[in-house]
Write a protein that holds these residues in place. Structure first.
Motif, short mmCIF file in Angstrom:
data_model
loop_
_atom_site.label_atom_id
_atom_site.label_comp_id
_atom_site.label_asym_id
_atom_site.label_seq_id
_atom_site.Cartn_x
_atom_site.Cartn_y
_atom_site.Cartn_z
N LEU A 112 0.70 3.82 -9.32
CA LEU A 112 0.05 4.11 -10.22
C LEU A 112 0.44 4.61 -11.52
CD1 LEU A 112 -0.73 7.89 -8.22
CD2 LEU A 112 -2.42 5.98 -8.77
N ARG B 189 2.46 4.15 -3.41
CA ARG B 189 1.56 4.11 -4.43
C ARG B 189 1.68 4.94 -5.80
NH1 ARG B 189 -0.70 9.37 -4.71
NH2 ARG B 189 -2.51 10.24 -5.34
N MET C 14 0.58 -1.10 -0.39
CA MET C 14 0.30 0.28 0.10
C MET C 14 0.72 1.30 -0.72
SD MET C 14 -2.81 -1.44 2.93
CE MET C 14 -3.64 0.27 2.90
#
Length: 478
Positions: A235, A231, A228
């Motif tokens: 993306l 990021r 997590m």
């Protein structure tokens, strides 16, 4: 932790839920068939009996069919369960549905609308028809799988612990319709093996190679198992996949966030993900409370004479009150008073409480028998009617013990997301009695959290039945 994992696996056996979408390990065909199988079998068996005995399916049977279909749709996924578990689930659900229908028919005096021969025969024909339908589906499953065409290709991005776990589940699912091609990961083999302790899984390439591979091999499912915290990397991966038609799914990083009743929801139109929640929201909460009230009333009607005899024996055995009231933590960590037949010469409820141990001198002669057979817990059925407790749930600990263990065990207070129970999953898995080490309490808490993750009404009934069996065999209580 190995022992905790075994308990976790055991606790899920009655509530093995299948993912809802094909991309998550389920075939759309099997999902649709299993959703309608039980409801349709129950309805058609009723119609067949009505036609056989009355020569027609009258409007009363059509109305009953609508009610039955509404109560049983969608049917549960059971293809991956052992046959004996399927039999248990069918029997449990049919007893529940039939009991509800019979009670409703009696209260509304609607029985006279039906042929008694039809109803009596339906009580045993319906579950047998369900069993036959499920066995037939198992036999036909391989051929049904072939009708869907070749398996659909999938890859996992991130060869970490949750990614490898997902790969294992896909490999162990005979009817997923998924062909897992392998992993994409930027780390070298030595680093992956050293960090994750995993090998033997095929590495297809680096993450930058993913878009070209997906287009070249017509990959249809991509599972992102990246941390997590990554990021920007996530993306970047998503941006690279915009030129593909693959379905993309995130694999929750369970080792950062251990989900308790994880589900999606909306708050004022905004989608949110539940990380830690009670299983007793909405209909589940109503079912849980209704079953507690009904069962408690039935049990109290049966055991009131026994409780009267025990109360008299406690009074004659040693000086002190008959009922011992102790402060415990209940739902949402609020203090409650829990009732028990007094089994000790003392009634401790202060800041420091010593747990009962083997050959504890505080336990009375009668108290030793009451504690060993759990008869001292019988007054807690009144706690259930009061709404302070549930029949099944995490056992309540003394306030002093809660204050001590909440700072020692991570996630200890999560067990208070539900009402405490007279019996629980920990107690029927050998975690009853003295917790004289931190590891023992940790194992008990692990079981409690497993119960929250995997709750179902049939799991509650299974725990109740197992508790009855253990009452006269458990030597762990002092």
């Amino acid at each position: 932790m190995a022992e905790a994992n075994q308990l976790s696996s055991a606790s899920a056996w009655l509530n093995q839920r299948e993912p809802r979408a094909m991309g998550l390990g389920r075939s759309h065909l099997f999902t649709a068939v299993e959703a309608g199988l039980d409801p349709l079998v129950l309805v058609f068996s009723l119609w067949a009996l009505a036609f056989y005995y009355e020569g027609a399916v009258r409007p009363a049977y059509l109305i009953l069919s609508v009610i039955v279909f509404s109560l049983t749709f969608p049917g549960s996924a059971q293809l991956r369960l052992p046959v004996w578990k399927v039999l248990f689930k069918i029997a449990f659900h049919w007893i529940w549905i039939a009991g509800l229908l019979l009670l409703t028919g009696y209260v509304t005096e609607y029985f006279h609308k039906f042929s008694m021969a039809v109803l009596v025969h339906w009580l045993w024909v319906a579950p047998l028809a369900q069993i036959g339908a499920h066995l037939a589906l198992r036999a036909a499953a391989p051929q049904l799988l072939k009708l869907q065409g070749p398996p659909r290709g999938a890859v996992i991005v991130g060869m970490n612990e949750q990614g490898v776990s997902l790969a294992g589940h896909i490999a162990g699912s005979a009817y997923s319709g998924i062909d897992l091609k392998g992993f994409f990961d930027d780390r070298g083999e030595e680093r992956r093996t050293a960090q994750d302790g995993q090998d033997g899984h095929r590495l297809v390439g680096k993450i930058d190679d993913l878009p070209a591979y997906v287009k070249q091999h017509r990959i249809q499912f991509i599972y992102l198992s990246l941390p997590m915290a990554s990021r920007p990397r996530i993306l970047q991966v998503l941006d690279g996949l915009k030129d593909t038609t693959a379905s993309i799914y995130f694999v929750p990083d369970m080792f950062i966030t251990d989900l308790i009743q994880g589900r999606s929801d909306t708050v004022c139109g905004v989608t949110v993900i539940s990380v830690c929640d009670t299983p007793f929201r909405g209909v589940n909460g109503v079912l849980k409370r209704a079953s507690d009230i009904v069962l408690s009333l039935l049990i109290l009607m049966l055991i009131l004479p026994v409780m009267a005899v025990i109360a008299l024996m406690v009074k004659l055995d040693s000086p002190g009150p008959i009922i011992f009231k102790q402060r415990r933590y209940g739902l949402d960590g609020e203090e409650i008073l829990v009732y028990k037949f007094r089994s000790m010469a003392v009634t401790e409820d202060g800041g420091t409480i010593r747990q009962a141990s083997k050959n504890d001198m505080r336990v009375t002669r009668l108290g030793a028998i009451l504690r060993k057979t759990s008869l001292d817990e019988l007054p807690q059925f009144f706690n259930v009617l009061q709404g302070r407790m549930s029949i099944v749930g995490p056992r309540p600990h003394a306030v002093a013990h809660n204050e001590m263990y909440r700072s020692l065990i991570k996630g200890y207070m999560v067990r208070h997301k539900v009402r405490p129970g007279i019996t629980g999953w920990a107690q029927v898995n050998g975690q009853r009695g003295e917790t004289d080490t931190l590891d023992k309490m940790q194992s008990r808490i692990d079981c409690d959290l497993d119960y929250l993750r995997n709750w179902s009404l049939q799991l509650d009934f299974f725990i109740i039945l197992k508790t009855i069996r253990l009452v006269f065999k458990d030597g762990a209580a002092y």
